[in-house]
Design a protein around this motif. Structure first.
Motif, PDB file in Angstrom:
ATOM      1  N   MET A 207     -17.226  74.569  77.796  1.00 58.68           N
ATOM      2  CA  MET A 207     -17.814  75.863  78.495  1.00 58.68           C
ATOM      3  C   MET A 207     -18.864  75.427  79.444  1.00 58.68           C
TER       4      MET A 207
ATOM      5  N   ALA B  42     -18.772  73.253  73.346  1.00 61.52           N
ATOM      6  CA  ALA B  42     -19.960  73.679  74.483  1.00 61.52           C
ATOM      7  C   ALA B  42     -19.611  72.505  75.836  1.00 61.52           C
TER       8      ALA B  42
ATOM      9  N   GLN C 247     -18.540  72.619  67.687  1.00 61.48           N
ATOM     10  CA  GLN C 247     -19.447  73.390  68.496  1.00 61.48           C
ATOM     11  C   GLN C 247     -19.685  72.545  69.801  1.00 61.48           C
TER      12      GLN C 247
ATOM     13  N   PHE D 208     -20.951  80.776  73.206  1.00 60.13           N
ATOM     14  CA  PHE D 208     -21.683  79.737  73.773  1.00 60.13           C
ATOM     15  C   PHE D 208     -23.035  79.882  73.722  1.00 60.13           C
ATOM     16  N   ASP D 209     -23.601  81.145  74.350  1.00 65.51           N
ATOM     17  CA  ASP D 209     -24.968  81.393  74.236  1.00 65.51           C
ATOM     18  C   ASP D 209     -25.716  81.444  72.619  1.00 65.51           C
TER      19      ASP D 209
ATOM     20  N   ASP E 101     -18.632  83.616  76.387  1.00 63.09           N
ATOM     21  CA  ASP E 101     -19.981  83.416  76.922  1.00 63.09           C
ATOM     22  C   ASP E 101     -20.887  83.619  75.904  1.00 63.09           C
TER      23      ASP E 101
END
Length: 231
Positions: A95, A92, A88, A76-77, A73
């Motif tokens: 996620m 993404a 990525q 992802f942030d 998490d």
């Protein structure tokens, strides 16, 4: 060979520019088409080498971050809403679907695993399409350029024989220029086709390896999420 014919032959300019200028309109058109195709092929080849190198570097850097032990998490942030690399974007996509699959009470919506897999598959398909862009042109040039050059040669020889018939002179000074101009078309066809075929095979293999890496990462990521779903 008589002295007059020898003198006429020696006075002729057989440079590529001179042969091009003396060629018929059709042969000139073929030569220009093949020259443009060759330059375009090399531009694609150079661009693909740069793109593939950047893709491999980005994938290696993201793999290190992914397997560093940092919570997914948080990773992802850090990536944010606009991922800059292919790995990525695939991560993404998975996620984002993972978060969307949670209800407000924290429970998961049924079928989350299948939706996550489909989201990453779509992202991989887009990245693979980007990797393969331009390669069909190399394949087309590699397969058709020799025949286009051969067409120019056949047409040039036809024109040369017509000029011989009109002049009623079969000396080397009359025959050589037309044949030389015609053969340049075949040479340009091979010059465009050979690098296109070689680098098409090389770049296709590189693209497949990079795409396989994306698929392997998506499978590993899906396995991690599957464990969390089961838990």
């Amino acid at each position: 060979m008589d002295q007059q014919t020898l003198a006429m032959t020696q006075e002729m300019d057989f440079s590529l520019l001179a042969l091009f200028l003396r060629a018929s309109f059709t042969v000139k058109l073929v030569m220009m088409l093949l020259t443009v195709a060759s330059f375009w092929s090399w531009s694609i080849i150079i661009r693909k080498f740069i793109t593939f190198r950047a893709a491999r570097s980005e994938a290696e850097g993201f793999d290190r971050a992914f397997w560093s032990g940092e919570p997914l998490d948080e990773l992802f942030d850090q990536i944010g809403p606009a991922p800059v690399g292919a790995s990525q974007r695939i991560f993404a996509a998975g996620m984002l679907e993972w978060r969307r699959s949670h209800r407000s009470d924290g429970e998961l919506i049924a079928g989350a695993q299948a939706r996550i897999d489909r989201s990453m598959d779509v992202a991989i398909a887009k990245e693979t399409e980007h990797l393969n862009s331009g390669l069909p042109f190399l394949a087309t040039v590699g397969s058709t350029a020799p025949f286009v050059g051969l067409f120019g040669t056949v047409w040039g020889i036809k024109v040369a024989f017509e000029e011989i018939a009109i002049s009623q002179n079969t000396s080397l000074a009359v025959v050589a220029p037309g044949i030389s101009e015609a053969l340049v078309a075949t040479a340009l066809g091979l010059l465009a086709a050979i690098p296109a075929v070689i680098f098409y095979n090389k770049l296709s293999a590189d693209s497949d390896r990079i795409a396989s890496g994306y698929e392997a990462f998506a499978d590993e990521f899906a396995t991690i999420l599957s464990r969390q779903l089961d838990a």
